[in-house]
Each structure stands twice: as structure tokens, then as C-alpha cells.
Design a protein around this motif. Structure first.
Motif, PDB file in Angstrom:
ATOM      1  N   VAL A 191       8.398  -0.771   0.943  1.00 28.21           N
ATOM      2  CA  VAL A 191       9.564  -0.634   1.827  1.00 28.21           C
ATOM      3  C   VAL A 191       9.744   0.822   2.235  1.00 28.21           C
ATOM      4  O   VAL A 191       9.996   1.132   3.408  1.00 28.21           O
ATOM      5  CB  VAL A 191      10.836  -1.159   1.130  1.00 28.21           C
ATOM      6  CG1 VAL A 191      12.069  -0.839   1.961  1.00 28.21           C
ATOM      7  CG2 VAL A 191      10.734  -2.660   0.903  1.00 28.21           C
ATOM      8  N   SER A 192       9.581   1.729   1.268  1.00 30.72           N
ATOM      9  CA  SER A 192       9.713   3.161   1.554  1.00 30.72           C
ATOM     10  C   SER A 192       8.703   3.605   2.605  1.00 30.72           C
ATOM     11  O   SER A 192       9.038   4.307   3.564  1.00 30.72           O
ATOM     12  CB  SER A 192       9.509   3.962   0.258  1.00 30.72           C
ATOM     13  OG  SER A 192       9.338   5.338   0.531  1.00 30.72           O
ATOM     14  N   GLY A 193       7.433   3.173   2.428  1.00 27.42           N
ATOM     15  CA  GLY A 193       6.385   3.555   3.389  1.00 27.42           C
ATOM     16  C   GLY A 193       6.643   3.005   4.775  1.00 27.42           C
ATOM     17  O   GLY A 193       6.425   3.700   5.778  1.00 27.42           O
ATOM     18  N   LEU A 194       7.135   1.772   4.850  1.00 24.34           N
ATOM     19  CA  LEU A 194       7.434   1.172   6.148  1.00 24.34           C
ATOM     20  C   LEU A 194       8.586   1.891   6.851  1.00 24.34           C
ATOM     21  O   LEU A 194       8.563   2.087   8.070  1.00 24.34           O
ATOM     22  CB  LEU A 194       7.765  -0.319   5.966  1.00 24.34           C
ATOM     23  CG  LEU A 194       6.592  -1.222   5.553  1.00 24.34           C
ATOM     24  CD1 LEU A 194       7.083  -2.638   5.284  1.00 24.34           C
ATOM     25  CD2 LEU A 194       5.503  -1.225   6.619  1.00 24.34           C
ATOM     26  N   LEU A 195       9.593   2.289   6.080  1.00 18.96           N
ATOM     27  CA  LEU A 195      10.726   3.021   6.663  1.00 18.96           C
ATOM     28  C   LEU A 195      10.281   4.362   7.247  1.00 18.96           C
ATOM     29  O   LEU A 195      10.768   4.792   8.298  1.00 18.96           O
ATOM     30  CB  LEU A 195      11.812   3.236   5.611  1.00 18.96           C
ATOM     31  CG  LEU A 195      12.590   1.990   5.181  1.00 18.96           C
ATOM     32  CD1 LEU A 195      13.511   2.309   4.009  1.00 18.96           C
ATOM     33  CD2 LEU A 195      13.415   1.445   6.349  1.00 18.96           C
ATOM     34  N   VAL A 196       9.321   5.008   6.544  1.00 20.99           N
ATOM     35  CA  VAL A 196       8.795   6.285   7.040  1.00 20.99           C
ATOM     36  C   VAL A 196       7.979   6.056   8.320  1.00 20.99           C
ATOM     37  O   VAL A 196       8.090   6.799   9.301  1.00 20.99           O
ATOM     38  CB  VAL A 196       7.931   6.967   5.955  1.00 20.99           C
ATOM     39  CG1 VAL A 196       7.188   8.168   6.549  1.00 20.99           C
ATOM     40  CG2 VAL A 196       8.795   7.410   4.785  1.00 20.99           C
ATOM     41  N   MET A 197       7.169   4.994   8.307  1.00 22.95           N
ATOM     42  CA  MET A 197       6.316   4.691   9.469  1.00 22.95           C
ATOM     43  C   MET A 197       7.139   4.312  10.702  1.00 22.95           C
ATOM     44  O   MET A 197       6.863   4.767  11.812  1.00 22.95           O
ATOM     45  CB  MET A 197       5.356   3.542   9.120  1.00 22.95           C
ATOM     46  CG  MET A 197       4.227   3.923   8.164  1.00 22.95           C
ATOM     47  SD  MET A 197       3.258   2.460   7.663  1.00 22.95           S
ATOM     48  CE  MET A 197       2.620   1.938   9.256  1.00 22.95           C
ATOM     49  N   TRP A 198       8.141   3.476  10.502  1.00 25.07           N
ATOM     50  CA  TRP A 198       8.885   2.941  11.639  1.00 25.07           C
ATOM     51  C   TRP A 198       9.967   3.871  12.167  1.00 25.07           C
ATOM     52  O   TRP A 198      10.172   3.994  13.360  1.00 25.07           O
ATOM     53  CB  TRP A 198       9.514   1.599  11.256  1.00 25.07           C
ATOM     54  CG  TRP A 198       8.497   0.514  10.994  1.00 25.07           C
ATOM     55  CD1 TRP A 198       7.190   0.493  11.393  1.00 25.07           C
ATOM     56  CD2 TRP A 198       8.712  -0.707  10.269  1.00 25.07           C
ATOM     57  NE1 TRP A 198       6.562  -0.648  10.969  1.00 25.07           N
ATOM     58  CE2 TRP A 198       7.473  -1.431  10.274  1.00 25.07           C
ATOM     59  CE3 TRP A 198       9.801  -1.273   9.617  1.00 25.07           C
ATOM     60  CZ2 TRP A 198       7.330  -2.662   9.665  1.00 25.07           C
ATOM     61  CZ3 TRP A 198       9.649  -2.505   9.006  1.00 25.07           C
ATOM     62  CH2 TRP A 198       8.421  -3.189   9.030  1.00 25.07           C
TER      63      TRP A 198
END
Length: 316
Positions: free
Chosen positions: A187-194
Motif C-alpha cells: 500500500v505504501s509503495g502504491l501511494l508513492v507511485m500514484w
């Protein structure tokens, strides 16, 4: 009287030795799970190395936090497995209760180490919240997804063994919590990506640390209670005292001590005052049968006294 008391003390001691030999007898049974523990350790170590390298490259403290948790799980399995093997050794005169507490000590070491790791990660995450660095979200998501799969496999490998050992059970629960941690990192990585929300990485790390710390503090309490010779959580010494007093032929009870030898064995000792005119052996047999039937206490030792004895009168 002295010979009678000595006989019962010897009987309890022999019972303790038989438990130790019983543990040794199970050694072969437990040995059949060696490959499962070895596989779980190997997968966790490989995953740890990959996550540390990926965390450094991606600049993700959350990924490194997950790696440290996986490393602690691998070390916990190694320590718990070694302690499990030591606990199988039979009792002998120099270690009359056997080696069962090796598993309790290992559990304390594992939880203490995990607490220290969580505090360090929490501190690192707090520092990063002041000035969050850029994070490569893609690398974080991929490695966290791999971790999720491997943690699931590791938990499956240790599931059967978790029913018998405090240490293996702790490692199993840690692997389940690792799966949740990996989801959080994804979830953390997706928030950074998006959305380029850099605070997500240290915030997720802090939440992971707090969650694991809470789990550790809950699980370490029974471990400390055993090492501090506390009464088992499910047994009330006052109730036991009351029930012994209700047994026919018992005139009183004092110096009652109830404690856990290890995770599976509980011991009780006390001074039992027998009423005048009662047969000591029969009263003692009634008390022991009641304790075994109502409280599951099979390892009991009593100093038998008469109402007029000095100790029964409060002089000792």
C-alpha cells in the motif's frame, strides 16, 4: 513421620524425571519436522537479503523494516528450534526438572530482540517524517509482493509445529504478521507511485513497529511469568487452598507455592495439616486425587503435619 514425608518428596521428584524422559522420547517425532523449519529459515534469509538490497536501492525504510522483521523471524526460528532440541534432553540428578525451560528462555530472547528492532525502526521512521526522501515505489511493491507469498509459505511450513511449542507458535504468528506487514508495504509503495505521497513510507513503517511492539508485549507476559515462578494464569491459588481445606481429614494448609516449571508442566508444594485421628496416607491420596481431577495438577509435593506440630502452630 519424617520417613513418610521423605517418601512423598521422592515420589514428586521421580515424577519430574519421568517428564524429562518423556520429552526425550518425543525427540524423534519432532525431528520429522526439521526440514520444515530449515526451509522456513532459508526462505526468510533469502527474502531478507533481497529486501535489504531493494530497500537501499529504492530508498524505502518501510521495505527495510519488513526485511528486519523477516530476519528476526528467521533468527527466532533458529533459536526456537535449537531450544526445542535442548528441551528434548532427559532430566538427570543435576537437572531434575529437565531442560524444558530452554524454550522459555529462547522465547524471551526472541521477543526482546524483536522489541529492540521495532524501537530502532520506529526511531528511523520518525527521523524520515521530518524530511521524507524520494522512494522508488515500483521496487517496493514488487519485493513486498514476493515477501507476501514467501511469508505465506513459511507460515504454512510451521503451522503443524506451532501447536506444540511456545517458540514455534510465536514464529508462526510472526510470519502471519509479516504477511500483514507486506500488505501494508505494498500500500505504501502504491501511494508513492500514484500520488507521490512520501510520508506514506515512514508512516507505514511507524505503524508496523507499533503493531509488532504491541504483539510482543502481549506475548512476552506469559514468558516472564514462567521465569518469575508465577502461578499459571488459569489457576487461582486461593481457590486451590480453599478446595484442599474442604477435603475430608484436612485440618489446615500453609506455605502453598504454585508455579510453572515450563510451558507444559505446573508444580505445587505446601504444608498439609492432617486432623487428629486421620490416616495421613489416605488424606494425602484424597488431596492429590482432587488436585489432579479438578485442576490438572499431577506434580505435587506435600509436607504432612499434625495439628500439634511446631510448624502447624506457626513456628516455621
Amino acid at each position: 513421620m519424617p520417613d513418610h514425608d521423605h517418601h512423598h518428596g521422592h515420589a514428586a521428584h521421580t515424577h519430574g524425571l519421568s517428564h524429562g524422559h518423556g520429552n526425550g522420547h518425543n525427540h524423534g517425532i519432532e525431528g520429522r519436522g526439521d526440514w520444515q523449519v530449515a526451509a522456513a529459515v532459508a526462505t526468510n534469509l533469502i527474502l531478507t537479503a533481497a529486501q535489504i538490497v531493494g530497500g537501499i536501492i529504492a530508498g524505502s525504510v518501510a521495505l527495510i523494516a519488513d526485511a528486519m522483521h523477516n530476519l528476526s523471524d528467521a533468527l527466532a526460528l533458529i533459536i526456537a528450534f535449537a531450544a526445542r532440541r535442548i528441551a528434548c534432553r532427559p532430566a538427570h540428578p543435576g537437572m531434575s526438572f529437565g531442560y524444558g525451560r530452554a524454550e522459555v528462555i529462547a522465547a524471551l530472547v526472541n521477543y526482546t530482540t524483536l522489541i529492540v528492532v521495532c524501537l530502532w525502526l520506529g526511531y528511523a521512521a520518525t527521523e524520515r517524517m521530518v524530511d521524507p526522501p524520494p522512494v522508488e515505489g515500483g521496487i517496493v511493491v514488487i519485493l513486498a509482493a514476493v515477501a507476501l507469498v514467501i511469508n505465506g509459505i513459511t507460515a504454512a511450513l510451521t503451522f503443524r509445529l506451532a501447536r506444540d511449542s511456545m517458540n514455534i507458535r510465536a514464529a508462526f504468528l510472526h510470519n502471519l504478521s509479516d504477511a500483514g506487514t507486506s500488505l501494508a508495504v505494498i500500500v505504501s509503495g502504491l501511494l508513492v507511485m500514484w500520488w507521490d505521497w512520501r510520508l506514506a513510507d515512514p508512516l507505514i513503517t511507524l505503524l508496523i513497529s507499533v503493531w509488532i511492539l504491541r504483539h510482543c508485549f502481549v506475548e512476552v507476559v506469559p514468558v516472564i511469568r514462567i521465569l518469575m515462578l508465577a502461578a499459571p494464569a488459569g489457576l487461582d491459588p486461593a481457590k486451590i487452598d480453599e478446595r484442599i481445606g474442604e477435603v475430608e481429614g484436612v485440618a489446615g494448609l500453609h506455605h502453598l507455592h504454585l508455579w510453572q516449571i515450563d510451558e507444559r508442566r505446573t508444580s505445587l508444594e505446601a504444608h498439609l495439616v492432617v486432623a487428629d485421628g486421620q490416616d495421613e496416607a489416605r488424606v494425602l491420596a484424597r488431596v492429590k486425587a482432587m488436585l489432579a481431577g479438578e485442576f490438572g495438577l499431577g506434580h505435587t509435593t506435600f509436607e504432612v503435619e499434625r495439628a500439634g506440630d511446631a510448624c502447624a502452630g506457626g513456628a516455621c
